[in-house]
Each structure stands twice: as structure tokens, then as C-alpha cells.
Design an enzyme around this catalytic site. Structure first.
Site, PDB file in Angstrom:
ATOM      1  N   ARG A 231      38.416  34.649  37.821  1.00  0.00           N
ATOM      2  CA  ARG A 231      39.533  33.949  37.193  1.00  0.00           C
ATOM      3  C   ARG A 231      39.361  33.985  35.672  1.00  0.00           C
ATOM      4  O   ARG A 231      38.253  33.764  35.160  1.00  0.00           O
ATOM      5  CB  ARG A 231      39.594  32.487  37.650  1.00  0.00           C
ATOM      6  CG  ARG A 231      40.163  32.288  39.051  1.00  0.00           C
ATOM      7  CD  ARG A 231      41.641  32.668  39.123  1.00  0.00           C
ATOM      8  NE  ARG A 231      42.242  32.473  40.423  1.00  0.00           N
ATOM      9  CZ  ARG A 231      42.357  33.401  41.378  1.00  0.00           C
ATOM     10  NH1 ARG A 231      41.872  34.618  41.185  1.00  0.00           N
ATOM     11  NH2 ARG A 231      42.955  33.134  42.524  1.00  0.00           N
ATOM     12  N   GLU A 260      46.721  35.049  31.278  1.00  0.00           N
ATOM     13  CA  GLU A 260      47.450  36.133  31.959  1.00  0.00           C
ATOM     14  C   GLU A 260      48.682  35.639  32.734  1.00  0.00           C
ATOM     15  O   GLU A 260      49.603  36.421  33.000  1.00  0.00           O
ATOM     16  CB  GLU A 260      46.528  36.849  32.949  1.00  0.00           C
ATOM     17  CG  GLU A 260      46.180  35.964  34.162  1.00  0.00           C
ATOM     18  CD  GLU A 260      45.313  36.646  35.217  1.00  0.00           C
ATOM     19  OE1 GLU A 260      44.270  37.197  34.872  1.00  0.00           O
ATOM     20  OE2 GLU A 260      45.700  36.575  36.396  1.00  0.00           O
ATOM     21  N   HIS A 292      44.730  42.089  36.972  1.00  0.00           N
ATOM     22  CA  HIS A 292      44.445  41.240  38.146  1.00  0.00           C
ATOM     23  C   HIS A 292      44.828  41.956  39.448  1.00  0.00           C
ATOM     24  O   HIS A 292      45.636  41.441  40.240  1.00  0.00           O
ATOM     25  CB  HIS A 292      45.183  39.890  38.042  1.00  0.00           C
ATOM     26  CG  HIS A 292      44.550  38.815  38.881  1.00  0.00           C
ATOM     27  ND1 HIS A 292      44.619  37.479  38.555  1.00  0.00           N
ATOM     28  CD2 HIS A 292      43.847  38.876  40.051  1.00  0.00           C
ATOM     29  CE1 HIS A 292      43.989  36.764  39.489  1.00  0.00           C
ATOM     30  NE2 HIS A 292      43.515  37.595  40.409  1.00  0.00           N
TER      31      HIS A 292
HETATM   32  C1  COI Z   1      43.109  35.747  44.997  1.00  0.00           C
HETATM   33  O1  COI Z   1      43.340  36.069  46.174  1.00  0.00           O
HETATM   34  O2  COI Z   1      42.588  34.657  44.720  1.00  0.00           O
HETATM   35  C2  COI Z   1      43.446  36.678  43.917  1.00  0.00           C
HETATM   36  O3  COI Z   1      42.875  36.593  42.879  1.00  0.00           O
HETATM   37  C3  COI Z   1      44.552  37.668  44.134  1.00  0.00           C
HETATM   38  C4  COI Z   1      45.890  37.029  43.941  1.00  0.00           C
HETATM   39  C5  COI Z   1      46.112  36.475  42.571  1.00  0.00           C
HETATM   40  C6  COI Z   1      47.035  37.921  44.330  1.00  0.00           C
END
Ligand code: COI
Length: 326
Positions: A231, A260, A292
Site C-alpha cells: 500500500r 494514487e 497498482h
Molecule cells: C488488493 O487486493 O488488496 C489489491 O491491492 C488489488 C486491488 C486494489 C485491486
């Protein structure tokens, strides 16, 4: 039984159809993220499925008013949801797991790209500069890799990257016995002081916000490589930029970056990027930003949809739900 899906993407269609058939679900869809304006679309649906867009208190309140009792995010992380408010008003929240290889593989790719100066190699090739200028790389063998967080993704990464013959230090509040054949568990300070590469695999919460800040960078080895596929706000952008400018950080490969939200996943061609940190970071030859996408594999898409729908199904049947966030 009915589920309403926000942030519906055409790539997910076949998986939703399969779930509808297998679980006898009536699935309503909307390509947009949930907002105060379109929340009434899920009137009559007890369960909704969302992606990673912010779900704040006002939106939760509105969703509750139209009858939503369970919100499943088709993501592993759930820091985009105001959990405390959801609890307060009785909306249950679930996440959706997917194969940890998607993010683990991508992390290994970023580590290698940073070590081999791949951003510069690709940029130089575009302008037909095929010289060796500034593209001398390093092997991973013999380096010390610091892994912060040994949950599912951290563990998969460690098992796979161990084959590169690097030394692996790991930090986790609760060390995992089964990982000790690959890693030495250390405290954060020891990890900072000894790692040539540091990769982050922890959730974002109050305790991990700006985990890598000025004080943390100060304790690291000169030239350290920072990799983040977890993150963005785990890293303080201002401190990172200063550490890159001073040479303390030798390179960074960031699939996520603070600020972002609202930028990644959108078509922004020709638009002014007002997020200055991102613009500065992107301008550095030794910083690779990707939008991401570490999760984005066909296997993950299938799991995100299937697990989210299963989670809604289990909620509606009052059955034990492994994805429920307690
Ligand atoms: C998650 O699954 O936590 C991710 O980071 C991917 C999502 C933001 C699509």
C-alpha cells in the site's frame, strides 16, 4: 438470492456468470464505483461487491439506508473502507483472497528490474542509446533482502526468491516457525541496518502508516533498494524523495504510491498530474512506478470474483465465512 456488483469490468463477466449459475445468484451490475448518487441502484440487495474505491462513513450510511447488510470487497486489502463506521451501523465487511503468487511474482520482477536498472535500459532503448552508460546492474545472489511482513504474500515471495541464493531477513510481529528454514527473523532496526533490498508486505493501518519515514530511511544502508507492492501510504513520499535525492535510497520500484487513489485505474491521457510527489518520483531514473497492477492476473480475477460471490452466498445463508473481517 441477489448480489449487486459495483466496479464491474468486462474481464470479470465470465466469472460472474459462472458464479450466478453455480450459486443461483441474481447479479446486478454497475461499471461505476459506488457513490452517494448511485447507491440507490442496490436498493433491494442485501449484499454488494465492490473494488478498491473509498467507502467512507457517508456512503456506508447511504448503503445501509437502501438495505445493504454485507459489503464484500473483491480485494485482499480493506483499508479503503471505514470499518469502524460499518461496525457501528451493522454492515458486515468481507474481503476476497486470491493466489499470493500474483503479487509475489510481480515483487520478484520489480526487485530484479531495480537491480538491473531496467527503467533506464528501456528508456535508453527507446532513444536508440545502446551504450553501457549508467546501466550496470547487480546480481541478487549474495544480497541481503529484508522482507517486512510474512503473511501469505510475504511467505510466497520468500519461498520463491530463496532460489536466488540471497540472504533473507524478515520482520513480522509473530514470526512463523515454518519460514525459519528460509529466513532469519529480526527486529525492524536490524532489518533496516542490514538489508540491501527492502520489500513491504504488510496491511495499511494506524500502526503501519508511514512505516518508512525519515527515521527509518536514516537507519538503512546507503544505496538500499525499496520495493512496495502493498500500500502506498506505508511510505512517506516526502521522506522517500529526500532519501533518493541524498543517495541513501539507491533505487525504488513501487507498484503502489501514496496519493494514487483516483489516479490509477483511470484514463488520464493528456491530463495534468496534480500529485506532485508522483510526478517527481516518476522523473527519477532509478524509480520505477507501476499503476497498482501486481494483483492483475487471470487467476486473481477469477478468485476475486468467485470468493466475493461465495462470501455473499455464505453471508446470506448464515454460514461460516472465511472472508468475513472480524
Ligand atoms: C488488493 O487486493 O488488496 C489489491 O491491492 C488489488 C486491488 C486494489 C485491486
Amino acid at each position: 438470492m441477489k448480489v449487486f456488483v459495483y466496479g464491474y469490468r468486462k474481464e470479470e463477466a465470465a466469472y460472474f456468470s459462472a458464479c450466478a449459475k453455480a450459486m443461483q445468484l441474481e447479479i446486478g451490475t454497475c461499471a461505476q464505483r459506488p457513490t452517494l448518487e448511485n447507491a440507490q441502484l442496490c436498493q433491494g440487495y442485501e449484499c454488494i461487491s465492490v473494488l478498491s474505491t473509498p467507502i467512507d462513513a457517508a456512503l456506508l450510511q447511504k448503503l445501509q439506508e437502501v438495505g445493504v447488510r454485507f459489503l464484500s470487497t473483491r480485494t485482499v486489502g480493506y483499508d479503503h473502507i471505514d470499518l469502524a463506521y460499518a461496525r457501528k451501523i451493522g454492515i458486515h465487511i468481507g474481503n476476497a483472497t486470491y493466489a499470493s503468487e500474483s503479487v509475489a511474482d510481480y515483487t520478484i520482477m520489480l526487485i530484479l528490474m531495480a537491480l538491473r536498472k531496467m527503467k533506464l535500459i528501456l528508456q535508453s532503448a527507446v532513444s536508440q542509446d545502446y551504450s553501457f552508460d549508467a546501466v550496470l546492474g547487480s546480481n541478487l545472489k549474495g544480497k541481503t533482502l529484508g522482507v517486512i511482513g510474512t503473511g501469505a504474500i510475504g511467505q510466497t515471495l520468500i519461498r520463491h526468491i530463496a532460489g536466488f541464493d540471497c540472504r533473507i531477513l524478515a520482520y513480522n510481529p509473530h514470526p512463523r516457525k515454518e519460514m525459519e528454514q528460509y529466513v532469519t527473523y529480526v527486529d525492524l532496526n536490524t532489518l533496516y541496518q542490514n538489508s540491501d533490498i527492502i520489500t513491504l508486505h504488510v496491511p495499511l493501518n494506524d500502526a503501519t502508516y508511514h512505516l518508512l519515514n525519515e527515521a527509518a530511511f536514516a537507519r538503512m544502508k546507503p544505496g538500499v533498494i525499496i520495493v512496495n507492492t502493498a500500500r502506498g501510504p506505508l511510505i512517506d513520499n516526502t521522506a522517500l524523495i529526500a532519501a533518493i535525492e541524498s543517495g541513501k535510497v539507491g533505487a525504488a520500484a513501487l507498484d503502489v504510491v501514496e496519493g494514487e487513489t483516483g489516479i490509477y485505474y483511470n484514463r488520464r491521457k493528456g491530463k495534468i498530474l496534480k500529485q506532485h510527489d508522483m510526478a517527481v518520483l516518476n522523473s527519477f531514473p532509478n524509480v520505477l512506478l507501476t499503476p497498482h497492477l501486481a494483483f492483475l492476473t487471470d487467476d486473481s480475477y477469477r478468485d476475486m470474483v468467485t470468493h466475493s460471490m461465495k462470501s455473499c452466498y455464505l453471508f446470506m445463508h448464515g454460514e461460516e465465512n472465511p472472508w468475513l473481517i472480524q
